[in-house]
Design a protein around this motif. Structure first.
Motif, PDB file in Angstrom:
ATOM      1  N   SER A   7       0.834  -1.198   0.000  1.00 51.17           N
ATOM      2  CA  SER A   7       0.000   0.000   0.000  1.00 51.17           C
ATOM      3  C   SER A   7       0.871   1.251   0.000  1.00 51.17           C
ATOM      4  O   SER A   7       0.600   2.217  -0.732  1.00 51.17           O
ATOM      5  CB  SER A   7      -0.918   0.002   1.225  1.00 51.17           C
ATOM      6  OG  SER A   7      -1.664   1.201   1.310  1.00 51.17           O
ATOM      7  N   HIS A  51       2.406   1.707  -3.496  1.00 50.78           N
ATOM      8  CA  HIS A  51       1.408   2.188  -4.456  1.00 50.78           C
ATOM      9  C   HIS A  51       1.107   3.675  -4.235  1.00 50.78           C
ATOM     10  O   HIS A  51       1.074   4.475  -5.170  1.00 50.78           O
ATOM     11  CB  HIS A  51       0.129   1.353  -4.307  1.00 50.78           C
ATOM     12  CG  HIS A  51      -0.780   1.426  -5.492  1.00 50.78           C
ATOM     13  ND1 HIS A  51      -1.120   0.335  -6.267  1.00 50.78           N
ATOM     14  CD2 HIS A  51      -1.434   2.468  -6.052  1.00 50.78           C
ATOM     15  CE1 HIS A  51      -1.935   0.707  -7.231  1.00 50.78           C
ATOM     16  NE2 HIS A  51      -2.141   2.000  -7.119  1.00 50.78           N
ATOM     17  N   ARG A 101       1.883   6.956  -6.572  1.00 44.86           N
ATOM     18  CA  ARG A 101       0.764   7.832  -6.956  1.00 44.86           C
ATOM     19  C   ARG A 101       1.045   9.271  -6.548  1.00 44.86           C
ATOM     20  O   ARG A 101       0.663  10.213  -7.239  1.00 44.86           O
ATOM     21  CB  ARG A 101      -0.519   7.338  -6.301  1.00 44.86           C
ATOM     22  CG  ARG A 101      -1.754   8.160  -6.673  1.00 44.86           C
ATOM     23  CD  ARG A 101      -2.956   7.699  -5.882  1.00 44.86           C
ATOM     24  NE  ARG A 101      -3.371   6.368  -6.273  1.00 44.86           N
ATOM     25  CZ  ARG A 101      -3.896   5.477  -5.429  1.00 44.86           C
ATOM     26  NH1 ARG A 101      -4.024   5.767  -4.144  1.00 44.86           N
ATOM     27  NH2 ARG A 101      -4.263   4.292  -5.864  1.00 44.86           N
ATOM     28  N   ARG A 148       1.764  -5.815  -9.427  1.00 42.14           N
ATOM     29  CA  ARG A 148       1.166  -4.622  -8.844  1.00 42.14           C
ATOM     30  C   ARG A 148       1.585  -3.352  -9.593  1.00 42.14           C
ATOM     31  O   ARG A 148       0.801  -2.417  -9.753  1.00 42.14           O
ATOM     32  CB  ARG A 148       1.544  -4.518  -7.371  1.00 42.14           C
ATOM     33  CG  ARG A 148       0.886  -5.558  -6.478  1.00 42.14           C
ATOM     34  CD  ARG A 148      -0.619  -5.494  -6.552  1.00 42.14           C
ATOM     35  NE  ARG A 148      -1.133  -4.226  -6.099  1.00 42.14           N
ATOM     36  CZ  ARG A 148      -1.742  -4.028  -4.927  1.00 42.14           C
ATOM     37  NH1 ARG A 148      -1.894  -5.030  -4.088  1.00 42.14           N
ATOM     38  NH2 ARG A 148      -2.188  -2.840  -4.591  1.00 42.14           N
ATOM     39  N   PHE A 206      -0.634  -0.614 -11.555  1.00 45.30           N
ATOM     40  CA  PHE A 206      -0.518   0.827 -11.328  1.00 45.30           C
ATOM     41  C   PHE A 206      -0.411   1.577 -12.649  1.00 45.30           C
ATOM     42  O   PHE A 206      -0.999   2.651 -12.822  1.00 45.30           O
ATOM     43  CB  PHE A 206       0.713   1.123 -10.458  1.00 45.30           C
ATOM     44  CG  PHE A 206       0.841   2.571 -10.101  1.00 45.30           C
ATOM     45  CD1 PHE A 206       0.334   3.046  -8.903  1.00 45.30           C
ATOM     46  CD2 PHE A 206       1.459   3.476 -10.962  1.00 45.30           C
ATOM     47  CE1 PHE A 206       0.433   4.396  -8.573  1.00 45.30           C
ATOM     48  CE2 PHE A 206       1.551   4.825 -10.646  1.00 45.30           C
ATOM     49  CZ  PHE A 206       1.036   5.289  -9.440  1.00 45.30           C
ATOM     50  N   ASP A 235      -3.332   4.178 -12.527  1.00 47.43           N
ATOM     51  CA  ASP A 235      -3.009   5.506 -12.018  1.00 47.43           C
ATOM     52  C   ASP A 235      -2.220   6.375 -12.994  1.00 47.43           C
ATOM     53  O   ASP A 235      -2.063   7.566 -12.756  1.00 47.43           O
ATOM     54  CB  ASP A 235      -2.224   5.390 -10.711  1.00 47.43           C
ATOM     55  CG  ASP A 235      -3.122   5.037  -9.541  1.00 47.43           C
ATOM     56  OD1 ASP A 235      -3.856   5.919  -9.074  1.00 47.43           O
ATOM     57  OD2 ASP A 235      -3.108   3.875  -9.108  1.00 47.43           O
ATOM     58  N   THR A 238       9.668   1.698 -11.197  1.00 43.85           N
ATOM     59  CA  THR A 238       9.104   2.439 -10.074  1.00 43.85           C
ATOM     60  C   THR A 238       9.362   3.935 -10.205  1.00 43.85           C
ATOM     61  O   THR A 238       8.459   4.760 -10.014  1.00 43.85           O
ATOM     62  CB  THR A 238       9.687   1.910  -8.749  1.00 43.85           C
ATOM     63  OG1 THR A 238       9.274   0.547  -8.576  1.00 43.85           O
ATOM     64  CG2 THR A 238       9.207   2.729  -7.568  1.00 43.85           C
TER      65      THR A 238
END
Length: 338
Positions: A148, A151, A155, A182, A186, A190, A225
């Motif tokens: 979490s 993520h 974001r 994941r 994303f 996002d 990332t």
């Protein structure tokens, strides 16, 4: 008083067996667990309990415990007349991650290597500890809290924090393919069409990790990332699909408009399947307005691009497309009246 350590290891039936005795006061139950009781303890038993959360010890707490152990003749190392220097104490507290058991076990191992000066140094602590105490549970709350955090920091466009949480997951043994999945999510949820290349890079990173594994594959995930953190953000696709999905669930699923139906056989053609379909390439700009939704959803729109990144270009194009559709609808209305 009934104390049950690791109560989450009791299955549902075993927990149910305790319940009536808790209710009638036969026993006062104290259960200890390292798991989230909301998921691991039966709801009836949990509702009759008071949950007390035990937090990790601070570094100062750990230092106090270590200092006491060094002077305790009965339960500690007091008889050995040892001391620990400031650097060694700081390092031990830091590596313990709030785990007093780890600190005491490391202290005991380090004490075996002291010299004539009877001082436990930072080097002895490092050799005894080998590595930091693991507080990370790949199947528990820490796992979900950390993904979490990863993520949400991506974001929030914070590449530094995102890299830290990524490293925290990978270095603590999380499945790199899980992390890759994941990040792929994303990229579409996002970032979306604000930067269409994000999804391509996400799939490339997933393939790289699958191909070379860890530790080398960590760099592919790190590259992804940082890219995702710095990319323009849009959840327009996420919102649009959610609205379309809701309409599928909540409205009548009326038949496909007849002009859009497939007509591979004469019978279907005789029934009018495909009749009235307009071939977009035959029209200026390769666009032609048609009623493409079921009749009960006529005029419904889902996708609203943002002003960020590539979606700014898509917004301009979509406005032109919808203008053509409105003009076609007006012409169709005039024709029907005529």
């Amino acid at each position: 008083v009934l104390f049950v350590d690791e109560i989450h290891r009791f299955n549902r039936s075993q927990q149910d067996a305790i319940l009536p005795h808790v209710e009638d006061g036969t026993v006062i139950l104290i259960g200890a667990t390292t798991e989230n009781p909301s998921f691991e303890v039966n709801a009836p038993l949990l509702s009759r309990s008071r949950v007390i959360t035990l937090r990790a010890l601070t570094d100062d707490h750990v230092k106090t415990i270590v200092s006491r152990a060094l002077v305790d003749d009965e339960r500690g190392l007091g008889q050995d007349q040892l001391t620990i220097d400031a650097d060694g104490l700081d390092l031990l507290a830091n590596m313990a991650n709030g785990d007093a058991r780890f600190a005491l076990n490391t202290l005991e191992v380090a004490s075996a290597g002291v010299g004539d000066d009877r001082v436990i140094t930072a080097d002895l602590v490092q050799d005894a500890a080998q590595r930091r105490a693991a507080t990370y549970d790949k199947d528990g709350d820490d796992h979900y809290d950390t993904i979490s955090a990863l993520h949400k920091t991506i974001r929030g466009s914070d590449p530094d924090a995102a890299l830290y949480w990524l490293a925290r997951m990978l270095e603590r043994g999380d499945d790199p393919m899980y992390v890759a999945r994941r990040l792929v999510r994303f990229a579409s949820e996002d970032v979306g069409l604000a930067d269409p290349q994000a999804l391509e890079l996400a799939m490339a990173a997933q393939q790289a990790v699958h191909f070379i594994g860890l530790p080398e594959g960590a760099l592919a995930l790190a590259e992804l990332t940082v890219y995702l953190a710095l990319a323009p953000k849009s959840n327009a696709i996420y919102v649009a699909y959610g609205q379309a999905r809701d309409d599928v669930a909540r409205t009548r699923n009326d038949p496909v408009p007849i002009h859009l139906r497939n007509a591979p056989a004469k019978l279907m053609k005789d029934l009018g399947y495909g009749e009235g379909y307009k071939y977009a390439h035959d029209f200026d700009e390769g666009i032609v307005g048609q009623q493409n939704l079921p009749e009960n959803l006529k005029g419904r729109t889902y996708y609203t691009p943002t002003e960020r990144g590539f979606e700014r270009n898509l917004r301009d194009r979509l406005e032109r497309i919808r203008e053509i559709y409105r003009e076609s609808a007006s012409e169709a209305g005039r024709d029907s009246k005529a």
